[in-house]
Design an enzyme around this catalytic site. Structure first.
Site, PDB file in Angstrom:
ATOM      1  N   ASP A 121     -51.819 -36.154   5.595  1.00  0.00           N
ATOM      2  CA  ASP A 121     -51.862 -37.431   5.983  1.00  0.00           C
ATOM      3  C   ASP A 121     -52.247 -38.480   4.918  1.00  0.00           C
ATOM      4  O   ASP A 121     -52.854 -37.663   3.889  1.00  0.00           O
ATOM      5  CB  ASP A 121     -52.705 -37.876   7.298  1.00  0.00           C
ATOM      6  CG  ASP A 121     -54.073 -37.562   7.179  1.00  0.00           C
ATOM      7  OD1 ASP A 121     -54.405 -36.604   6.520  1.00  0.00           O
ATOM      8  OD2 ASP A 121     -54.759 -38.632   7.470  1.00  0.00           O
ATOM      9  N   HIS A 123     -47.298 -29.023   6.580  1.00  0.00           N
ATOM     10  CA  HIS A 123     -47.312 -30.524   7.075  1.00  0.00           C
ATOM     11  C   HIS A 123     -48.245 -31.369   6.116  1.00  0.00           C
ATOM     12  O   HIS A 123     -49.405 -31.300   5.716  1.00  0.00           O
ATOM     13  CB  HIS A 123     -48.471 -30.537   8.374  1.00  0.00           C
ATOM     14  CG  HIS A 123     -48.739 -31.737   8.844  1.00  0.00           C
ATOM     15  ND1 HIS A 123     -47.712 -32.287   9.929  1.00  0.00           N
ATOM     16  CD2 HIS A 123     -49.425 -32.656   8.843  1.00  0.00           C
ATOM     17  CE1 HIS A 123     -48.081 -33.297  10.476  1.00  0.00           C
ATOM     18  NE2 HIS A 123     -49.142 -33.626   9.688  1.00  0.00           N
ATOM     19  N   ASP A 156     -45.102 -21.602   9.717  1.00  0.00           N
ATOM     20  CA  ASP A 156     -44.761 -22.057   8.431  1.00  0.00           C
ATOM     21  C   ASP A 156     -43.693 -23.466   9.020  1.00  0.00           C
ATOM     22  O   ASP A 156     -42.478 -23.211   8.545  1.00  0.00           O
ATOM     23  CB  ASP A 156     -44.021 -21.253   7.454  1.00  0.00           C
ATOM     24  CG  ASP A 156     -43.804 -21.968   6.031  1.00  0.00           C
ATOM     25  OD1 ASP A 156     -44.265 -23.155   5.871  1.00  0.00           O
ATOM     26  OD2 ASP A 156     -42.926 -21.484   5.328  1.00  0.00           O
ATOM     27  N   GLU A 180     -51.064 -27.555   7.666  1.00  0.00           N
ATOM     28  CA  GLU A 180     -51.368 -28.973   7.023  1.00  0.00           C
ATOM     29  C   GLU A 180     -52.080 -28.304   5.710  1.00  0.00           C
ATOM     30  O   GLU A 180     -52.513 -27.312   5.671  1.00  0.00           O
ATOM     31  CB  GLU A 180     -52.342 -29.888   7.755  1.00  0.00           C
ATOM     32  CG  GLU A 180     -52.576 -31.157   6.964  1.00  0.00           C
ATOM     33  CD  GLU A 180     -53.047 -32.328   7.969  1.00  0.00           C
ATOM     34  OE1 GLU A 180     -53.130 -32.170   8.899  1.00  0.00           O
ATOM     35  OE2 GLU A 180     -53.145 -33.434   7.207  1.00  0.00           O
TER      36      GLU A 180
HETATM   37  O1  9MR Z   1     -60.484 -29.853   8.570  1.00  0.00           O
HETATM   38  C1  9MR Z   1     -60.511 -30.392   9.887  1.00  0.00           C
HETATM   39  C2  9MR Z   1     -60.941 -29.575  10.982  1.00  0.00           C
HETATM   40  O2  9MR Z   1     -62.339 -28.992  10.744  1.00  0.00           O
HETATM   41  C3  9MR Z   1     -61.127 -30.232  12.403  1.00  0.00           C
HETATM   42  O3  9MR Z   1     -61.376 -29.141  13.319  1.00  0.00           O
HETATM   43  C4  9MR Z   1     -59.774 -30.879  12.551  1.00  0.00           C
HETATM   44  C5  9MR Z   1     -59.740 -31.803  14.009  1.00  0.00           C
HETATM   45  O4  9MR Z   1     -60.667 -32.925  13.880  1.00  0.00           O
HETATM   46  O5  9MR Z   1     -59.655 -31.904  11.580  1.00  0.00           O
HETATM   47  C6  9MR Z   1     -59.538 -31.564  10.403  1.00  0.00           C
HETATM   48  O6  9MR Z   1     -59.296 -32.375   9.368  1.00  0.00           O
HETATM   49  C7  9MR Z   1     -58.186 -33.329   9.560  1.00  0.00           C
HETATM   50  C8  9MR Z   1     -58.534 -34.575   9.533  1.00  0.00           C
HETATM   51  O7  9MR Z   1     -59.113 -34.913  10.600  1.00  0.00           O
HETATM   52  C9  9MR Z   1     -57.375 -35.598   9.089  1.00  0.00           C
HETATM   53  N1  9MR Z   1     -56.665 -35.131   8.019  1.00  0.00           N
HETATM   54  C10 9MR Z   1     -56.129 -33.814   7.978  1.00  0.00           C
HETATM   55  C11 9MR Z   1     -57.255 -32.821   8.254  1.00  0.00           C
HETATM   56  C12 9MR Z   1     -56.883 -31.298   8.045  1.00  0.00           C
HETATM   57  O8  9MR Z   1     -56.053 -31.156   8.991  1.00  0.00           O
END
Ligand code: 9MR
Length: 566
Positions: free
Chosen positions: A164, A487, A535, A544
């Site tokens: 994102d 992602h 994937d 992601e």
């Molecule tokens: O890395 C983060 C993970 O530890 C959390 O469980 C998750 C849900 O809150 O979020 C991950 O981080 C994401 C972030 O919130 C938004 N950008 C993408 C990140 C990777 O998925």
């Protein structure tokens, strides 16, 4: 479901160092023997018995280990197991991971916000600028006398957090801390790396130039009172578009204690690194230290300001929260970095590392950063040998105890990796757990010089590049079967078939929080914790990419390169 040949032989798809350990895994076989064949003409050059059959609880597979560590001749090869088939081609060579290691750093260039990526540097992944972030609104949660709600600040640059387009301070914190640690640990190796980025011609090492791109953004996130905005974000995630087409209004939100302390730690570390570049960057090092101290002071006065996203209104904010209720580890990290940079004992007393329970330290992750403090003390150990305040033995023991547990597990486990020592290793971003275990092991190696730590670190690099229960190499662009559809908005929205290279996928995550967006794609093959990976673009919970996952990969791969080539 039946798998054959390459699918059934799991190995680091890039290869092995001539002097290093060389292992692979064969799934579900009655075979007793394997051989190594030259890739060019299939000539057998080595053969050996397979290890005993063992079950890996995380995938429920029965596997046998292949070990050809004693075969050292450089070249390209394949493994052959009768009744199974042949593996992907791999290489035995000095500097065998250099391209992957470099690409994982270059990946940060591809994450740059607010700028055009010309073909000269980005190749076919060239893209137009987006997210100028020159008119970012102050969210009401962040309003102050000087900066009322809805007023604007300029906060350009920095790296996108992940797939994102948000820019989140907490996650930038551990990312920068990890990259700076690599730099402080292996400066000679990094100083010579050419990353082909716009700053390549200047007087700074490219590696530092790339970190500066994010550092300068972070510097804009500090309010005048010293507190630091938790993040810069749109209210909601914008769909899968290129940066140039992403027009949602951007906001900075509430200041938080964790963001402010992570910021303080990074600025203190950066201050001592850039002190060596006073001619090129006059005054920067001093400014960074002022900002670090100011942030630390704010956190002392505001020690428990949590970021609770659901409390934010008008607009409500729905992007990555990075919320964290425990502030102790961030305090310890910031205080320690300030101590290492300034020598002021007050900070070290604040950190109180030695009197902390060993169980409070762990493999770092974005909400758990106090082990980064142990790394910084260790790295500067020479300075503290006679110290009255630092007890180096205690600090070293914290690290080696954690590392020993990883080594023990990797010696006995079916896949021969530290990864999997704990079932909890498989959660959101599990690949960063594997990479961070590797970083910890390299730190133990630096303290003791004991090869077993280096081998175990290498085992986790092998895990990430293919010796795992999915059979994927999780680094985009590297390996015959590697992540193709992360992602990652830029990779999704561009017209290029190949994903942006050098990005590490999040990895197996049995939480499957993305079931709603791609639930039908999870089949029985993804039932176990270690196989819960798909994937596909829709899989934001397993596929992601994120800067805090790439950074420990960068550390692990480049540290191994630096050590093996020295
Ligand atoms: O890395 C983060 C993970 O530890 C959390 O469980 C998750 C849900 O809150 O979020 C991950 O981080 C994401 C972030 O919130 C938004 N950008 C993408 C990140 C990777 O998925």
């Amino acid at each position: 479901y039946a798998q054959t040949g390459a699918e059934q032989i799991r190995l680091n798809q890039i290869g092995f160092y001539p002097e290093g350990s060389k292992k692979a895994i064969v799934i579900d076989t009655n075979a007793e023997e394997f051989s190594v064949l030259t890739a060019e003409d299939g000539k057998e050059v080595f053969s050996e018995k397979l290890g005993e059959a063992k079950k890996w609880p995380h995938s429920s597979e029965i596997v046998k280990q292949v070990d050809f560590s004693s075969f050292r001749k450089p070249g390209k090869y394949i493994l052959k197991v009768i009744g199974v088939g042949e593996s992907y081609t791999f290489e035995i060579a000095e500097e065998v991971h250099s391209e992957a290691a470099k690409a994982s750093i270059k990946a940060f260039y591809f994450q740059r916000a607010s700028t055009y990526l010309p073909e000269q540097y980005a190749g076919k992944w060239t893209r137009e600028a987006g997210h100028p972030d020159s008119e970012v609104k102050i969210h009401n949660s962040a309003a102050s006398e000087n900066r009322p709600a809805e007023s604007v600040i300029s906060s350009p640059g920095g790296w996108y957090d992940a797939g994102d387009y948000g820019k989140y301070i907490v996650n930038s914190g551990i990312t920068m801390g990890t990259l700076f640690s690599l730099y402080e640990d292996f400066p000679e190796y990094l100083d010579t790396l050419n990353l082909n980025i716009p700053e390549s011609g200047n007087n700074l090492p490219d590696f530092l130039d790339e970190t500066l791109y994010n550092l300068r953004w972070m510097m804009t996130m500090q309010d005048e009172d010293g507190g630091v905005y938790h993040k810069l974000t749109s209210a909601d995630f914008q769909g899968s578009v290129l940066p140039k087409d992403a027009g949602f209004q951007r906001w900075v939100v509430q200041k938080s204690t964790t963001a402010t302390l992570d910021f303080s730690a990074v600025m203190a570390q950066a201050s001592r690194i850039f002190a060596g570049y006073e001619t090129e960057l006059p005054g920067l090092s001093d400014s960074l230290l002022v900002m670090s101290k100011k942030a630390y002071k704010w956190a002392e006065e505001n020690p428990e300001v949590q970021y609770v996203q659901k409390e934010l209104k008008e607009p409500a904010i729905n992007t990555g929260a990075y919320g964290d209720r425990n502030f102790e580890d961030e305090f310890q990290w910031a205080a320690t970095e300030l101590f290492v940079t300034t020598g002021e004992e007050k900070y070290y007393r604040d950190a109180a590392l030695e009197s902390t329970a060993a169980t409070a330290f762990g493999v770092p992750s974005w909400p758990n950063v106090n082990t980064l403090a142990l790394y910084s003390i260790t790295r500067n150990g020479e300075k503290y040998k006679e110290s009255e305040v630092v007890d180096l033995d205690v600090i070293h023991t914290f690290i080696t105890q954690m590392a020993d547990e990883l080594v023990e597990y990797s010696k006995t486990s079916a896949y021969g990796t530290p990864m999997g020592v704990n079932e909890k290793n498989f959660s959101w971003g599990s690949n960063s757990e594997a990479a961070n275990q590797g970083v910890l092991l390299i730190n133990a190696y630096k303290i003791t010089g004991d090869q077993k730590y280096l081998d175990a670190a290498n085992d986790n690099l092998d895990y990430l590049l293919g010796r795992n229960a999915t059979g994927f190499s999780f680094l985009t662009g590297f390996g015959e079967k590697s992540t193709r559809d992360p992602h990652h908005r830029p990779s999704e929205a561009d017209d290029v078939e190949d994903p942006v290279p050098g990005l590490l996928a999040g990895g197996p995550n049995p939480g499957q929080q993305d079931k709603e967006s791609c639930g039908h794609l999870y089949t029985k093959n993804h039932h176990s914790p270690a196989t819960s990976y798909i994937d596909e673009r829709c899989s934001y919970a397993s596929n992601e990419i994120a800067i805090n996952w790439n950074a420990p990969f960068v550390y692990l791969a480049n540290a191994l390169e630096a050590i093996r080539s020295s």
